[in-house]
Design an enzyme around this catalytic site. Structure first.
Site, PDB file in Angstrom:
ATOM      1  NE  ARG A 158       8.263  21.692   2.471  1.00 37.37           N
ATOM      2  CZ  ARG A 158       9.586  21.841   2.515  1.00 37.37           C
ATOM      3  NH1 ARG A 158      10.298  21.698   1.437  1.00 37.37           N
ATOM      4  NH2 ARG A 158      10.162  22.145   3.647  1.00 37.37           N
ATOM      5  CG  ASP A 166      -2.986   4.621   0.745  1.00 42.58           C
ATOM      6  OD1 ASP A 166      -3.049   4.458  -0.493  1.00 42.58           O
ATOM      7  OD2 ASP A 166      -3.811   4.128   1.541  1.00 42.58           O
ATOM      8  CG  HIS A 167       0.780   6.376   4.744  1.00 47.41           C
ATOM      9  ND1 HIS A 167      -0.086   7.389   5.081  1.00 47.41           N
ATOM     10  CD2 HIS A 167       0.163   5.211   5.089  1.00 47.41           C
ATOM     11  CE1 HIS A 167      -1.182   6.854   5.631  1.00 47.41           C
ATOM     12  NE2 HIS A 167      -1.055   5.548   5.639  1.00 47.41           N
ATOM     13  N   GLY A 202      -1.685  -2.449  10.011  1.00 46.13           N
ATOM     14  CA  GLY A 202      -0.778  -2.324  11.157  1.00 46.13           C
ATOM     15  C   GLY A 202       0.341  -3.350  11.196  1.00 46.13           C
ATOM     16  CG  HIS A 255      -8.073   4.159   1.343  1.00 47.59           C
ATOM     17  ND1 HIS A 255      -8.193   4.064   2.710  1.00 47.59           N
ATOM     18  CD2 HIS A 255      -9.289   4.541   0.897  1.00 47.59           C
ATOM     19  CE1 HIS A 255      -9.424   4.375   3.064  1.00 47.59           C
ATOM     20  NE2 HIS A 255     -10.110   4.686   1.995  1.00 47.59           N
ATOM     21  NE  ARG A 279      -9.070   8.691   4.513  1.00 47.04           N
ATOM     22  CZ  ARG A 279      -9.340   7.822   5.488  1.00 47.04           C
ATOM     23  NH1 ARG A 279      -8.616   6.735   5.640  1.00 47.04           N
ATOM     24  NH2 ARG A 279     -10.324   8.057   6.325  1.00 47.04           N
ATOM     25  N   GLY A 339       1.265  -1.359   4.343  1.00 47.36           N
ATOM     26  CA  GLY A 339       1.625  -0.047   3.833  1.00 47.36           C
ATOM     27  C   GLY A 339       2.443   0.816   4.773  1.00 47.36           C
ATOM     28  CG  HIS A 340       1.935   3.828   8.647  1.00 49.16           C
ATOM     29  ND1 HIS A 340       2.694   3.609   9.775  1.00 49.16           N
ATOM     30  CD2 HIS A 340       1.806   5.166   8.522  1.00 49.16           C
ATOM     31  CE1 HIS A 340       2.999   4.777  10.310  1.00 49.16           C
ATOM     32  NE2 HIS A 340       2.474   5.741   9.580  1.00 49.16           N
ATOM     33  CG  ASN A 343      -1.839   1.114   1.321  1.00 48.23           C
ATOM     34  OD1 ASN A 343      -1.452   2.239   1.028  1.00 48.23           O
ATOM     35  ND2 ASN A 343      -3.069   0.866   1.719  1.00 48.23           N
ATOM     36  CD  GLU A 371      -6.858  -0.398   1.128  1.00 47.31           C
ATOM     37  OE1 GLU A 371      -6.220  -1.391   1.492  1.00 47.31           O
ATOM     38  OE2 GLU A 371      -6.741   0.725   1.679  1.00 47.31           O
ATOM     39  CD  GLU A 421      -7.036  -6.303   3.316  1.00 57.91           C
ATOM     40  OE1 GLU A 421      -7.179  -6.351   2.080  1.00 57.91           O
ATOM     41  OE2 GLU A 421      -6.223  -5.566   3.885  1.00 57.91           O
ATOM     42  CB  THR A 469     -17.449  -3.701  13.324  1.00 57.88           C
ATOM     43  OG1 THR A 469     -16.026  -3.753  13.130  1.00 57.88           O
ATOM     44  CG2 THR A 469     -18.135  -4.220  12.088  1.00 57.88           C
ATOM     45  NE  ARG A 500      -7.472  11.574   5.900  1.00 55.11           N
ATOM     46  CZ  ARG A 500      -8.032  10.940   6.940  1.00 55.11           C
ATOM     47  NH1 ARG A 500      -7.318  10.115   7.661  1.00 55.11           N
ATOM     48  NH2 ARG A 500      -9.280  11.155   7.258  1.00 55.11           N
ATOM     49  CG  HIS A 501      -3.439   8.986   1.782  1.00 53.71           C
ATOM     50  ND1 HIS A 501      -4.245   8.255   0.965  1.00 53.71           N
ATOM     51  CD2 HIS A 501      -3.678   8.551   3.054  1.00 53.71           C
ATOM     52  CE1 HIS A 501      -4.957   7.417   1.709  1.00 53.71           C
ATOM     53  NE2 HIS A 501      -4.657   7.575   2.968  1.00 53.71           N
TER      54      HIS A 501
HETATM   55  N1  PXP Z   1      -5.773  -3.200   4.247  1.00 58.32           N
HETATM   56  C1  PXP Z   1      -6.730  -2.253   4.284  1.00 58.32           C
HETATM   57  C2  PXP Z   1      -8.107  -2.621   3.872  1.00 58.32           C
HETATM   58  C3  PXP Z   1      -6.427  -0.940   4.665  1.00 58.32           C
HETATM   59  O1  PXP Z   1      -7.395  -0.010   4.677  1.00 58.32           O
HETATM   60  C4  PXP Z   1      -5.104  -0.620   4.996  1.00 58.32           C
HETATM   61  C5  PXP Z   1      -4.746   0.766   5.403  1.00 58.32           C
HETATM   62  O2  PXP Z   1      -5.015   1.654   4.380  1.00 58.32           O
HETATM   63  C6  PXP Z   1      -4.138  -1.628   4.922  1.00 58.32           C
HETATM   64  C7  PXP Z   1      -4.507  -2.918   4.568  1.00 58.32           C
HETATM   65  C8  PXP Z   1      -2.695  -1.361   5.210  1.00 58.32           C
HETATM   66  O3  PXP Z   1      -2.537  -0.997   6.537  1.00 58.32           O
HETATM   67  P1  PXP Z   1      -1.145  -0.406   7.021  1.00 58.32           P
HETATM   68  O4  PXP Z   1      -0.927   0.846   6.256  1.00 58.32           O
HETATM   69  O5  PXP Z   1      -1.366  -0.186   8.480  1.00 58.32           O
HETATM   70  O6  PXP Z   1      -0.110  -1.443   6.739  1.00 58.32           O
END
Ligand code: PXP
Length: 255
Positions: free
Chosen positions: A23, A14-15, A203, A48, A50, A224-225, A12, A78, A159, A108, A54-55
């Protein structure tokens, strides 16, 4: 490495866009990160889009979709369950779409999509996306009722949300981590028995990935993160390579 029952890794990115957006401008470019991740052992790319952008931006999705199509690699988009996002997904027809909660009322207690409470509005989205040729995944807690509801609304994939497990493990709450891991094992079994393909994510890092990667029914992890953060210290290629190796080893891979 020969790996029985090899897991797929979706990276992922995104970040990378989060850092770029701090910037403005074009650096660092998520599509460039995606290419490095693929070359380092990722099977596909997850992004993702959003509602608040935001990213990842709409332009990022255009660029990622084109790059991945050219390379014959899958895009896992996503998105929230909204008509705006549905239009975007129908335009791109990505390999996979993972429906995720963005608003509090869509979640949930464990943070996944409330498929049970929202099946009336989720079902038509699943149907339209499937008709367009995307594989539809629902990001849910490893909760028996949510898994059952996911099969009912016609999703092909679930997932499982690994956030509760990762938080507990990182904070040294051993019993809670074990309970969360047990729920992931049970959820994966239940989902597979219902004919759903099972993915997991959220995570995950080097310390938490192996027990999740060892769950037999899971076929894909999305991470991702942590990888983008680790890339600051070691580079993205090294971070993805190491994660790939940890996943392969958890699956019984041998050099
Ligand atoms: N899977 C889904 C459905 C997510 O929404 C995310 C976070 O965007 C991830 C996996 C990846 O999570 P992380 O960035 O914490 O690794």
């Amino acid at each position: 490495m020969t790996v029985p029952n090899r897991l797929r890794l979706g990276v992922n990115i995104d970040h990378v866009a989060t850092i770029r957006n701090a910037r403005g401008g074009e650096h660092p470019d998520p599509a460039r990160a995606a290419i490095i991740a693929l070359e380092a052992g990722a099977d596909g790319i997850t992004a993702h889009l959003r509602e608040d952008r935001r990213h990842i931006s709409d332009t990022d999705i255009d660029a990622l979709a084109a790059m991945l199509r050219e390379r014959g690699r899958p895009l896992n988009l996503e998105m929230a369950v909204t008509s705006e996002m549905l239009e975007i997904a129908l335009k791109h027809r990505p390999h996979a779409v993972c429906l995720v909660p963005e608003r509090r009322e869509e979640r949930t207690t464990e943070g996944g999509l409330d498929v049970l409470g929202g099946h009336n509005w989720i079902t038509p989205f699943v149907t339209r996306l499937r008709e367009a040729g995307s594989r539809v995944s629902l990001f849910i807690a490893a909760d028996p009722a949510q898994i059952e509801a996911s099969a009912h609304v016609g999703a092909q994939v679930v997932e499982l949300h690994t956030g509760a497990y990762c938080d507990a493990a990182r904070e040294g709450r051993t019993e809670a981590a074990e309970a969360a891991l047990k729920a992931l094992w049970a959820g994966a079994r239940q989902a597979a028995a219902l004919g759903l393909e099972v993915h997991a994510g959220h995570g995950l890092d080097y310390a938490t990935v192996a027990p999740v990667a060892a769950i037999t029914e899971v076929v894909e992890l999305n991470i991702g993160h942590f990888l983008v953060g680790e890339a600051i210290f070691t580079g993205l290629e090294a971070a993805v390579t190491r994660m790939r190796r940890l996943m392969d080893e958890a699956r019984g891979g041998e050099a």
